[in-house]
Enzyme design. Sequence first.
Site, mmCIF file in Angstrom:
data_model
loop_
_atom_site.group_PDB
_atom_site.id
_atom_site.type_symbol
_atom_site.label_atom_id
_atom_site.label_comp_id
_atom_site.label_asym_id
_atom_site.label_seq_id
_atom_site.Cartn_x
_atom_site.Cartn_y
_atom_site.Cartn_z
ATOM 1 N N GLU A 33 2.024 2.987 4.492
ATOM 2 C CA GLU A 33 2.403 1.654 4.987
ATOM 3 C C GLU A 33 3.901 1.712 5.325
ATOM 4 O OE1 GLU A 33 2.717 -1.374 1.978
ATOM 5 O OE2 GLU A 33 2.600 -3.040 3.404
ATOM 6 N N ASP A 83 -4.039 -9.087 2.691
ATOM 7 C CA ASP A 83 -2.949 -8.560 1.855
ATOM 8 C C ASP A 83 -2.303 -9.672 1.014
ATOM 9 O OD1 ASP A 83 -1.508 -6.451 0.841
ATOM 10 O OD2 ASP A 83 -0.232 -6.141 2.595
ATOM 11 N N ASP A 84 -1.402 -10.453 1.600
ATOM 12 C CA ASP A 84 -0.722 -11.540 0.877
ATOM 13 C C ASP A 84 -0.676 -12.742 1.827
ATOM 14 O OD1 ASP A 84 0.398 -9.890 -1.495
ATOM 15 O OD2 ASP A 84 0.975 -8.754 0.275
ATOM 16 N N HIS A 142 -1.836 2.205 -2.479
ATOM 17 C CA HIS A 142 -1.071 1.902 -1.263
ATOM 18 C C HIS A 142 -0.350 3.172 -0.817
ATOM 19 C CE1 HIS A 142 -1.706 -2.253 -2.380
ATOM 20 N NE2 HIS A 142 -1.007 -2.702 -1.360
ATOM 21 N N HIS A 147 -3.684 -9.313 -2.861
ATOM 22 C CA HIS A 147 -3.020 -9.295 -4.178
ATOM 23 C C HIS A 147 -3.089 -10.716 -4.698
ATOM 24 C CE1 HIS A 147 -1.064 -5.311 -3.384
ATOM 25 N NE2 HIS A 147 -1.337 -5.699 -2.156
HETATM 26 N N1 ADE Z 1 2.303 -5.780 -3.185
HETATM 27 C C1 ADE Z 1 1.904 -6.867 -2.557
HETATM 28 N N2 ADE Z 1 1.780 -6.645 -1.230
HETATM 29 C C2 ADE Z 1 2.130 -5.365 -1.021
HETATM 30 C C3 ADE Z 1 2.204 -4.534 0.110
HETATM 31 N N3 ADE Z 1 1.908 -4.977 1.325
HETATM 32 N N4 ADE Z 1 2.618 -3.269 -0.061
HETATM 33 C C4 ADE Z 1 2.929 -2.824 -1.278
HETATM 34 N N5 ADE Z 1 2.859 -3.559 -2.377
HETATM 35 C C5 ADE Z 1 2.469 -4.824 -2.263
HETATM 36 ZN ZN ZN Z 2 -1.291 -4.594 -0.406
#
Ligand code: ADE
Ligand code: ZN
Length: 330
Positions: free
Chosen positions: A197, A275-276, A194, A16
Amino acid sequence: MREHILKLPKVELHSHLEGTIKPHLVHQIAQRNGIELDQNLFNDKGGYAWSDFPSFLVAYDGASSCLKNKKDYRDIMYQYLKDCASENVIYMETFISPDHAAECGISYDDMILGCVEGIDDAEDDFGIIGRIIVTCVRHLGPKKGIDVAQKMVDNPHPYIVGFGMGGDELAFTLKDFEPAFNIAANANYPCTVHAGEISGPESVWDAINYLPIARIGHGVRSIEDDKLLSELIKRNIHLEISPGSNLALSIYPSWSSHPFKFIMTKGISVSLNSDDPPFFETSVGQEYQNSAKNFKLSIEDLKNISLMAMKASFADSETKSKLIDKILKF
Ligand code: ADE
Ligand code: ZN
């Protein structure tokens, strides 16, 4: 082996952009924009402060609050591609959220133009290819999802290759977002969402039953349902997996309990993603290194993961075949 893995051409399909900004860059951008950051955003080690999924989403919004204009988007895209290129990532697709830009007073066009400039500059400087997946935010609701999809369809750009959705998996239902995803799919944008998760396999069933998706972000909790695993194989759905993110968010307690290898061995197409990265103290390169060590993957396994990712990417066919050749030559 570490050196060999570093040199391996890598492909990332799931990050993201707003979640790739490192704390020092957030400070730098906020300062030049005269924005005062919420001091609760950082912990005493200078990293992001969060403790669970809801507080992670709050910190994520807090980091993106430093953005104010086109140049900011150019700089965060360029910096992330530079970091990726240093780990031999050759292709990277990242989610960008027009709702986050709007919250900061940035127009859709400026957000895209800034990202395009960052992508062009990074390709000139490092040879890496970057592309954009326009994303809506689930907890902002289906009406905003429709607006984002429509904006994307009305303003095409060759670097915008797909449509997606992140955000709180417990808000609304996936069926609520069918109209938004249909707008994108009817205009020939491939889609990813998504699911699986935070929520269990039922969310992945909803994704494949209601939405026109080719890929799923995470999807790891599909392992709780054998029939679902068979269905994913049958429909050739790719799972964008981020083990480091799953561990950080306590979806799994340890590397040894993470199902990545089980899913891959079942014959499901998978990729490794960050991911982040600064939130989860990871990077694509680290995901490859950690997965090799903890899942006992060979260099051939990792090469195959890069190939699966490139094949499942939303890149045009010419880019795809050029980069598949590059991986095969390694
Ligand atoms: N937005 C940013 N990272 C995310 C994640 N791991 N799951 C859902 N939304 C997100
Ligand atoms: Zn994500």
